[in-house]
Design an enzyme around this catalytic site. Sequence first.
Site, mmCIF file in Angstrom:
data_model
loop_
_atom_site.group_PDB
_atom_site.id
_atom_site.type_symbol
_atom_site.label_atom_id
_atom_site.label_comp_id
_atom_site.label_asym_id
_atom_site.label_seq_id
_atom_site.Cartn_x
_atom_site.Cartn_y
_atom_site.Cartn_z
ATOM 1 N N HIS A 161 -5.464 -2.510 13.590
ATOM 2 C CA HIS A 161 -5.547 -1.232 12.915
ATOM 3 C C HIS A 161 -6.754 -1.148 11.975
ATOM 4 O O HIS A 161 -6.865 -0.168 11.223
ATOM 5 C CB HIS A 161 -4.242 -0.937 12.136
ATOM 6 C CG HIS A 161 -4.063 -1.785 10.892
ATOM 7 N ND1 HIS A 161 -3.901 -1.215 9.646
ATOM 8 C CD2 HIS A 161 -4.059 -3.092 10.696
ATOM 9 C CE1 HIS A 161 -3.776 -2.161 8.737
ATOM 10 N NE2 HIS A 161 -3.863 -3.308 9.353
ATOM 11 N N ASP B 51 -1.672 -7.795 13.570
ATOM 12 C CA ASP B 51 -0.661 -6.890 13.015
ATOM 13 C C ASP B 51 0.176 -6.194 14.098
ATOM 14 O O ASP B 51 1.297 -5.743 13.823
ATOM 15 C CB ASP B 51 -1.319 -5.811 12.145
ATOM 16 C CG ASP B 51 -1.675 -6.318 10.753
ATOM 17 O OD1 ASP B 51 -1.012 -7.239 10.257
ATOM 18 O OD2 ASP B 51 -2.626 -5.778 10.156
ATOM 19 N N HIS C 86 2.990 -10.740 11.233
ATOM 20 C CA HIS C 86 4.104 -10.480 10.302
ATOM 21 C C HIS C 86 5.417 -10.501 11.078
ATOM 22 O O HIS C 86 5.489 -9.949 12.184
ATOM 23 C CB HIS C 86 3.992 -9.092 9.663
ATOM 24 C CG HIS C 86 2.787 -8.878 8.806
ATOM 25 N ND1 HIS C 86 2.611 -9.489 7.585
ATOM 26 C CD2 HIS C 86 1.695 -8.093 8.990
ATOM 27 C CE1 HIS C 86 1.471 -9.086 7.055
ATOM 28 N NE2 HIS C 86 0.884 -8.252 7.885
ATOM 29 N N HIS D 41 0.825 -1.219 0.000
ATOM 30 C CA HIS D 41 0.000 0.000 0.000
ATOM 31 C C HIS D 41 0.855 1.263 0.000
ATOM 32 O O HIS D 41 0.585 2.202 0.757
ATOM 33 C CB HIS D 41 -0.943 0.040 1.203
ATOM 34 C CG HIS D 41 -1.756 -1.199 1.383
ATOM 35 N ND1 HIS D 41 -2.374 -1.523 2.571
ATOM 36 C CD2 HIS D 41 -2.045 -2.199 0.538
ATOM 37 C CE1 HIS D 41 -3.013 -2.661 2.434
ATOM 38 N NE2 HIS D 41 -2.829 -3.093 1.211
ATOM 39 N N TYR E 240 7.621 -0.426 10.373
ATOM 40 C CA TYR E 240 6.254 -0.951 10.285
ATOM 41 C C TYR E 240 5.302 -0.066 11.103
ATOM 42 O O TYR E 240 4.223 0.314 10.642
ATOM 43 C CB TYR E 240 6.225 -2.394 10.801
ATOM 44 C CG TYR E 240 4.884 -3.056 10.664
ATOM 45 C CD1 TYR E 240 4.560 -3.783 9.522
ATOM 46 C CD2 TYR E 240 3.921 -2.950 11.659
ATOM 47 C CE1 TYR E 240 3.322 -4.381 9.379
ATOM 48 C CE2 TYR E 240 2.683 -3.543 11.528
ATOM 49 C CZ TYR E 240 2.381 -4.263 10.391
ATOM 50 O OH TYR E 240 1.158 -4.846 10.254
ATOM 51 N N ASP F 219 -4.164 -9.952 3.492
ATOM 52 C CA ASP F 219 -2.888 -10.654 3.703
ATOM 53 C C ASP F 219 -3.041 -11.748 4.756
ATOM 54 O O ASP F 219 -2.166 -12.618 4.874
ATOM 55 C CB ASP F 219 -1.742 -9.684 4.052
ATOM 56 C CG ASP F 219 -2.095 -8.653 5.110
ATOM 57 O OD1 ASP F 219 -3.286 -8.408 5.343
ATOM 58 O OD2 ASP F 219 -1.162 -8.086 5.692
ATOM 59 N N HIS G 61 -8.224 -10.955 11.897
ATOM 60 C CA HIS G 61 -8.167 -9.707 11.125
ATOM 61 C C HIS G 61 -8.555 -10.026 9.681
ATOM 62 O O HIS G 61 -8.013 -10.971 9.092
ATOM 63 C CB HIS G 61 -6.751 -9.152 11.229
ATOM 64 C CG HIS G 61 -6.482 -7.889 10.475
ATOM 65 N ND1 HIS G 61 -7.459 -6.976 10.135
ATOM 66 C CD2 HIS G 61 -5.319 -7.363 10.006
ATOM 67 C CE1 HIS G 61 -6.901 -5.969 9.489
ATOM 68 N NE2 HIS G 61 -5.616 -6.179 9.382
ATOM 69 N N GLU H 57 -8.130 -8.291 6.891
ATOM 70 C CA GLU H 57 -7.352 -7.794 5.747
ATOM 71 C C GLU H 57 -6.792 -8.988 4.971
ATOM 72 O O GLU H 57 -6.415 -10.020 5.541
ATOM 73 C CB GLU H 57 -6.233 -6.851 6.203
ATOM 74 C CG GLU H 57 -5.641 -6.108 5.024
ATOM 75 C CD GLU H 57 -4.826 -4.864 5.395
ATOM 76 O OE1 GLU H 57 -4.522 -4.656 6.576
ATOM 77 O OE2 GLU H 57 -4.494 -4.105 4.462
HETATM 78 FE FE1 FEO Z 1 -3.749 -5.295 8.403
HETATM 79 FE FE2 FEO Z 1 -1.228 -7.473 7.897
HETATM 80 O O1 FEO Z 1 -2.888 -6.708 7.601
#
Ligand code: FEO
Length: 400
Positions: free
Chosen positions: A147, A166, A227, A27, A194, A85, A81, A83
Amino acid sequence: MHPYRATQISEHVWWVGAVDWNMRDFHGYSTNRGTTYNAYLVMGEKITLIDTVKAPFCGELLGRVASVVDPAEISYIVSNHAEMDHSGSLATVIDAVKPEKVFASQLGAKALVDHFRLPMPITPVKDGETLDLGNLKLAFAETRMVHWPDSMVSWLPGEDVLFSQDGFGMHLATSERFADQIDMSVVEFEGARYFANILLPFAPLVGKVIDRLPTLGIAPKIIAPDHGPIWRRDLGTLLGWYTAWTRQQKRRKALVVYDTMWHSTSLMAHAVADGLDAGGVSVKLMSLKANHRSDIVHELLDAGALLVGSPTLNNNIYPSLADTLTYIKGLKPQNLLGAAFGSYGWSGEAVEQVKDFLEAMNVELVHEGLRQRFVPDAKCLGECAALGRTTAEKLIARVG
Ligand code: FEO
């Protein structure tokens, strides 16, 4: 199938995620060291998969699961989450595993439905709810806007593992799974990068989440984010970094961010930087020809001043500055002093436009804006150096 290996992180928990060595953009955030999409297998009597991975890595996830247990043995999937990923392979995993239930937060359940045509309903869980895995229990805590609105964390008492989604993550692809196996300066660098590029707009909320964990009986011995590396040692170090980052603690450091057409704004930027240096402040002189927008935001995390130079191009701010300032504004940095400067040829609108950005970011302006027609002379460069010294004085008065 490739013989993927899982990594055991506690008595009943295995890392079964994927390593994305090639990811370089998230992003608009330049991710120079790739990333991992972490997923975890909790080997309770009800075997539970926590999160999935980005869609192209589904085979890697299922291969790692298969190194521990037949994927068809999985009873539950928890999505911390929505999102993509972390959820992009959810539909494929559901097809492969056919779990009894899939759990997400209340908002997560809605978000997953809005994202995917899932072959089964999602069971929403409430803040504080627990899930019985037979011999183990999982507890859930909502972390709205840390987030995303749907975000939650999962907690495995007994083994004291916090699946922090995250939070506490970083984009860092490694063959090592634990932070203590990696050069700590790299881990701190990527953790800060990050935080600055992903979590900064929600910094106060991140701080509140961290403060709330003990009130929920959550005192992790292992932090397992979605991550980057897993933390089994040095948790105090990690939490110390987060304390500074969530408070946006500033030091005697200033950024001079600029672009230039015929080197005039560059000359001004160097003079501003000299003034800051002479005033006793550490300076980063960051040309947008050499620095990515995510480098700027990373450096801004502990910088107390942001001075921005833009030439005027066709009555407008220079495009690279418009890009970078739009990106920074969205990340809502706090506690900044700043000013705008720049060279122009005919009309010189850019300095006012930079000021508009700075004011929209609640930057405390230390100057009304320094403009120079064409090439700066000695007087102009002296004014630029004075701007640097004034900023240094104000910054030192503010941060000590
Ligand atoms: Fe908010 Fe790693 O996705």
